[in-house]
Design an enzyme around this catalytic site. Structure first.
Site, PDB file in Angstrom:
ATOM      1  N   HIS A   1      40.977  21.352 -27.202  1.00 41.04           N
ATOM      2  CA  HIS A   1      41.681  20.069 -27.314  1.00 41.04           C
ATOM      3  C   HIS A   1      42.706  19.922 -26.193  1.00 41.04           C
ATOM      4  O   HIS A   1      42.742  18.902 -25.490  1.00 41.04           O
ATOM      5  CB  HIS A   1      42.364  19.984 -28.684  1.00 41.04           C
ATOM      6  N   GLU A   2      43.527  20.944 -26.011  1.00 38.13           N
ATOM      7  CA  GLU A   2      44.572  20.879 -24.985  1.00 38.13           C
ATOM      8  C   GLU A   2      43.973  20.891 -23.582  1.00 38.13           C
ATOM      9  O   GLU A   2      44.502  20.245 -22.671  1.00 38.13           O
ATOM     10  CB  GLU A   2      45.572  22.024 -25.163  1.00 38.13           C
TER      11      GLU A   2
ATOM     12  N   HIS B   1      43.073  17.377 -22.543  1.00 42.86           N
ATOM     13  CA  HIS B   1      44.237  16.684 -21.971  1.00 42.86           C
ATOM     14  C   HIS B   1      44.456  17.134 -20.532  1.00 42.86           C
ATOM     15  O   HIS B   1      44.658  16.311 -19.628  1.00 42.86           O
ATOM     16  CB  HIS B   1      45.508  16.995 -22.766  1.00 42.86           C
TER      17      HIS B   1
END
Length: 148
Positions: A67-68, A71
């Site tokens: 997820h990170e 980003h």
């Protein structure tokens, strides 16, 4: 797991799922309480909640890392890196990352205040404590607490 092992895991995950290197720093941050991870726009650093490993296995941590990294890679490529962006949602689905962090602690039980009218005996429930000297029932009767 320490910060060095986390850094290695993030770098391997980035190469394996994104085919791109992770060139910045990843570390655990004990101050994170409600979130699994955080991406810093200015420094491109990734922070992760160490409590994740206390509650869940490494697979959940890898889902948060993905997820990170979504980003991270989208921001560096000047593409839509925010949660609401279509590109972010598509990339997260491609790499099978976690959309939300699983719950880290048991929900706390909230206290409920029971209030009764002394005239008509109607009862009310409130989450917050009230100063009953300021309020009256619809019938005009005085209010008092049944439980405190």
């Amino acid at each position: 797991m320490n910060d060095g092992e986390l850094q290695t895991l993030v770098e391997k995950t980035s190469l394996m799922y994104f085919d791109k290197p992770f060139l910045h720093q990843a570390s655990f941050n004990k101050r994170l309480k409600t979130t699994g991870g955080r991406y810093h726009l200015s420094s491109h650093q990734l922070d992760f909640n160490p409590a994740i490993l206390d509650v869940y296995d490494e697979e959940v941590l890898i889902g948060i890392i993905k997820h990170e990294l979504c980003h991270y890679h989208l921001h560096i490529e000047n593409r839509g890196y925010k949660h609401k962006d279509k590109e972010f949602k598509e990339l997260l689905k491609q790499v099978d990352g976690l959309r939300f962090t699983p719950q880290l602690r048991e929900p706390t039980e909230r206290k409920v205040y029971l209030i009764e009218c002394s005239k008509c005996k109607k009862t009310f429930q409130r989450k917050k404590r009230l100063n009953l000297s300021k309020y009256r029932c619809q019938c005009g009767g005085k209010l008092h607490y049944l439980s405190k």
